[in-house]
Design a protein around this motif. Structure first.
Motif, PDB file in Angstrom:
ATOM      1  N   UNK A  63      47.529  40.427  35.916  1.00  0.00           N
ATOM      2  CA  UNK A  63      46.728  41.221  34.990  1.00  0.00           C
ATOM      3  C   UNK A  63      47.358  41.254  33.620  1.00  0.00           C
ATOM      4  N   UNK A  64      46.869  42.157  32.775  1.00  0.00           N
ATOM      5  CA  UNK A  64      47.317  42.183  31.382  1.00  0.00           C
ATOM      6  C   UNK A  64      48.650  42.892  31.224  1.00  0.00           C
ATOM      7  N   UNK A 217      33.068  48.681  34.308  1.00  0.00           N
ATOM      8  CA  UNK A 217      32.978  49.668  33.242  1.00  0.00           C
ATOM      9  C   UNK A 217      33.829  50.894  33.531  1.00  0.00           C
ATOM     10  N   UNK A 218      33.901  51.260  34.803  1.00  0.00           N
ATOM     11  CA  UNK A 218      34.547  52.521  35.159  1.00  0.00           C
ATOM     12  C   UNK A 218      36.058  52.438  35.179  1.00  0.00           C
ATOM     13  N   UNK A 219      36.609  51.221  35.293  1.00  0.00           N
ATOM     14  CA  UNK A 219      38.049  51.121  35.447  1.00  0.00           C
ATOM     15  C   UNK A 219      38.650  50.355  34.291  1.00  0.00           C
ATOM     16  N   UNK A 220      39.461  51.055  33.527  1.00  0.00           N
ATOM     17  CA  UNK A 220      40.239  50.365  32.502  1.00  0.00           C
ATOM     18  C   UNK A 220      41.700  50.340  32.942  1.00  0.00           C
ATOM     19  N   UNK A 221      42.054  51.269  33.827  1.00  0.00           N
ATOM     20  CA  UNK A 221      43.394  51.332  34.378  1.00  0.00           C
ATOM     21  C   UNK A 221      43.488  50.308  35.513  1.00  0.00           C
ATOM     22  N   UNK A 222      44.453  49.409  35.414  1.00  0.00           N
ATOM     23  CA  UNK A 222      44.498  48.310  36.377  1.00  0.00           C
ATOM     24  C   UNK A 222      44.730  48.741  37.812  1.00  0.00           C
ATOM     25  N   UNK A 223      45.337  49.928  37.997  1.00  0.00           N
ATOM     26  CA  UNK A 223      45.603  50.322  39.381  1.00  0.00           C
ATOM     27  C   UNK A 223      44.304  50.685  40.111  1.00  0.00           C
ATOM     28  N   UNK A 224      43.171  50.738  39.397  1.00  0.00           N
ATOM     29  CA  UNK A 224      41.889  51.008  40.043  1.00  0.00           C
ATOM     30  C   UNK A 224      41.040  49.739  40.163  1.00  0.00           C
ATOM     31  N   UNK A 226      39.160  46.559  41.379  1.00  0.00           N
ATOM     32  CA  UNK A 226      38.752  46.005  42.663  1.00  0.00           C
ATOM     33  C   UNK A 226      38.855  44.477  42.562  1.00  0.00           C
ATOM     34  N   UNK A 227      38.655  43.813  43.680  1.00  0.00           N
ATOM     35  CA  UNK A 227      38.747  42.353  43.681  1.00  0.00           C
ATOM     36  C   UNK A 227      37.746  41.720  42.720  1.00  0.00           C
ATOM     37  N   UNK A 228      36.541  42.295  42.692  1.00  0.00           N
ATOM     38  CA  UNK A 228      35.508  41.740  41.814  1.00  0.00           C
ATOM     39  C   UNK A 228      35.948  41.847  40.352  1.00  0.00           C
ATOM     40  N   UNK A 229      36.585  42.978  40.040  1.00  0.00           N
ATOM     41  CA  UNK A 229      37.084  43.194  38.690  1.00  0.00           C
ATOM     42  C   UNK A 229      38.214  42.206  38.403  1.00  0.00           C
ATOM     43  N   UNK A 230      39.017  41.931  39.427  1.00  0.00           N
ATOM     44  CA  UNK A 230      40.123  40.987  39.287  1.00  0.00           C
ATOM     45  C   UNK A 230      39.633  39.593  38.950  1.00  0.00           C
ATOM     46  N   UNK A 231      38.495  39.228  39.498  1.00  0.00           N
ATOM     47  CA  UNK A 231      37.945  37.897  39.225  1.00  0.00           C
ATOM     48  C   UNK A 231      37.650  37.755  37.738  1.00  0.00           C
ATOM     49  N   UNK A 232      37.142  38.820  37.176  1.00  0.00           N
ATOM     50  CA  UNK A 232      36.864  38.780  35.740  1.00  0.00           C
ATOM     51  C   UNK A 232      38.157  38.575  34.947  1.00  0.00           C
TER      52      UNK A 232
END
Lengths: 280, 293
Positions: A63-64, A217-224, A226-232
């Protein structure tokens, strides 16, 4: 007759190949090294780096800001899937129970209030939903991730349909025996709905697991994440790198699709039952 | 409704309360806010907003970009709906016809259904990748230099393929369960009357499938309009500049990237109207021509 059979199978096999090949290739390719993929292209045979790639994806902090691991994302996806499915079943069973089994003045109004939600998918009202969540301070919380997704009528309809098919005699008998609304619900309706609950749980779990836009949209904090968000984010890291981590991207994709695919294959009968009966 | 019901002055409200609370807070509130802010021009830095009447709508309809995206959305929806429905039906008919291996085909064809749109998009990206994508190589063999992500038509083509790929299993499941509920007696009677299998299918089985097909038509249109967001987002990778996008993606882009809340809300409301019209059409026109058994 024999000839048509042959063509039937041929078409089916083509269909299976068209649908399955990308999945198989994604898995096979994920077991090769990035450099190998870069020079040779996608793979149809297993490579020797399965354990290596998957360990990296699950445990390395990417991640970032370098805080989120693949395992953490898997966990978040599970929390979202299970929380969503459980919440959906509880809310919609209660609501359907009230609508079907009670005589009260607002029954029709309540039904229409719930029905209307079928008309507008989340994607259409995404911007104002986000603003509401900001006002409520629910960004980067599991509540904010799960609860707004529950605002739809699918589950309620499903249980309403099912409760209507439950014979009236059961309620009559229960009332003669002196059962009140709570007792009837817990001792009669819940046991009767067990298969239905299982079917809808599976469908809703997959739905929650596969959510993309909302978690994004709901998660800007990386500890939240999900896998789908990780793909992005893995795609965003890619831009500008010499040899993109094809293998890790594929591994993440495989992790993201494995639980839903397994669930469908294992619980196929329930899944189809839940799907074809809830949507109609 | 039930012949016997409980009557209680407060219990039904208690049972309905959680569901209604969630719906009011997370559905009605945002929806009303969307309609409201579509009439305002909001300061991008959050310093208040001015009432501008219908100008957000006028801007959307006047803009050439919006028109282009709307046209693309229509074409995209048409293509995805047509191909995923017809391929799903074809496979369902064949799976219904074969006896040997029926269960295996079914499991294999269904298994892809649950793959999430962004994952489908990611896999699609790889297959259409400049360096490693086999589809690009196949296209090159036929003299088609495919540049997904750069060339408008090529990207659109890839999006349609991925969107159709993901939706076939869904249509397959429903068509198959529809086919299996066609009574054997009807099929046997048809088989006595007519030798041509295709004609039997066209005149007997297909009309009986009409309710399923009609239901799927609406679902597929909704899918192409809204659920393909994940596919599109992964495939255009935030660089919407030269790439085809759908109207929903534009709502997102303007709202979150462009910070144009009023414009984005106006587009949301336009889409809401589209969904309403679709629903009305569904009940008024198409349903009349459908046979229910």
């Amino acid at each position: 007759m024999h000839k048509t059979r042959f063509f039937d199978h041929l078409i089916l096999i083509c269909g299976v190949l068209f649908l399955m090949t990308p999945v198989v290739v994604a898995f096979m390719t994920s077991t090769h090294t990035a450099a190998e993929i870069h020079s040779k292209g996608l793979m149809l045979s297993p490579g020797g780096h399965f354990a290596e790639t998957y360990t990296t994806v699950l445990t390395r902090q990417g991640g970032f800001t370098g805080q989120v691991t693949g395992a953490r994302m898997v966990m978040n996806s599970f929390i979202l899937g299970v929380g969503f499915a459980a919440g959906k079943i509880i809310l919609s069973m209660l609501a359907a129970y009230a609508i079907v089994y009670f005589r009260f003045r607002m029954a029709n109004l309540a039904f229409w209030i719930i029905f209307t939600t079928l008309l507008l998918p989340l994607e259409v009202r995404i911007m104002p939903s986000y603003q509401v969540m900001t006002q409520l301070g629910l960004i980067n919380t599991y509540t904010g991730l799960i609860v707004p997704l529950l605002a739809s009528a699918t589950g309620t309809f499903y249980f309403r349909q099912f409760f209507k098919s439950v014979p009236d005699e059961l309620l009559e008998a229960a009332r003669i025996d002196g059962a009140g609304p709570f007792k009837f619900f817990i001792d009669v309706l819940v046991p009767l709905s067990r298969t239905m609950m299982a079917a809808i749980f599976i469908i809703m779990f997959v739905y929650g697991w596969n959510q993309y836009l909302w978690p994004m949209l709901m998660t800007t904090d990386e500890s939240f994440f999900t896998l789908m968000r990780g793909i992005k984010s893995i795609l965003q890291v890619w831009i500008g790198s010499q040899i993109p981590d094809y293998n890790e991207a594929f591994a993440l994709a495989v992790l993201a699709m494995l639980p839903p695919v397994l669930i469908v294959v294992i619980f196929q009968r329930w899944f189809i039952k839940g799907l074809t009966e809830s949507d109609k | 409704m039930k012949r016997v019901q409980f009557s209680s002055p407060y219990l039904p409200y208690v049972f309905l309360a959680p569901q209604l609370a969630v719906i009011v807070i997370f559905f009605y509130w945002p929806s009303v806010q969307a309609i409201q802010s579509s009439f305002y021009l909001e300061d991008p830095f959050g310093f208040g907003s001015t009432f501008v009447g219908l100008s957000n709508y006028a801007d959307a309809f006047a803009s050439a970009e919006y028109g282009r995206i709307a046209r693309f959305t229509v074409v995209f929806t048409g293509l995805v709906t047509f191909f995923s429905l017809s391929l799903g039906l074809l496979l369902a008919v064949k799976a219904d016809a074969v006896i040997r291996g029926n269960a295996a085909y079914k499991t294999l064809l269904i298994s892809v259904y649950t793959i999430a749109p962004p994952v489908a998009g990611l896999i699609g990206m790889m297959f259409f990748d400049q360096h490693i994508g086999p589809f690009v190589k196949i296209a090159a063999f036929f003299g088609w230099e495919m540049k997904v992500g750069l060339n408008y038509v090529d990207t659109a083509f890839a999006m349609v393929v991925v969107a159709v790929w993901k939706q076939i299993p869904y249509n397959f499941i429903f068509f198959l369960s529809g086919l299996q509920s066609v009574p054997v007696s009807v099929r046997e009677a048809a088989a006595i009357d007519c030798r041509s299998g295709f004609r039997r299918f066209w005149t007997v089985v297909l009309p009986l499938l009409a309710p399923t097909a009609f239901f799927l038509l609406v679902i597929n249109i909704t899918y192409s309009l809204f659920d393909t967001f994940g596919i599109i987002d992964v495939m255009v990778k935030d660089k919407a500049a030269n790439n085809p996008i759908t109207l929903v993606y534009k709502v997102y882009m303007d709202g979150f990237r462009g910070n144009d809340i009023g414009g984005s809300s106006a587009q949301s409301v336009i889409l809401m109207v589209v969904v309403f019209v679709l629903t009305i059409l569904q009940f008024r026109f198409i349903e009349r021509r459908v046979h229910y058994t």
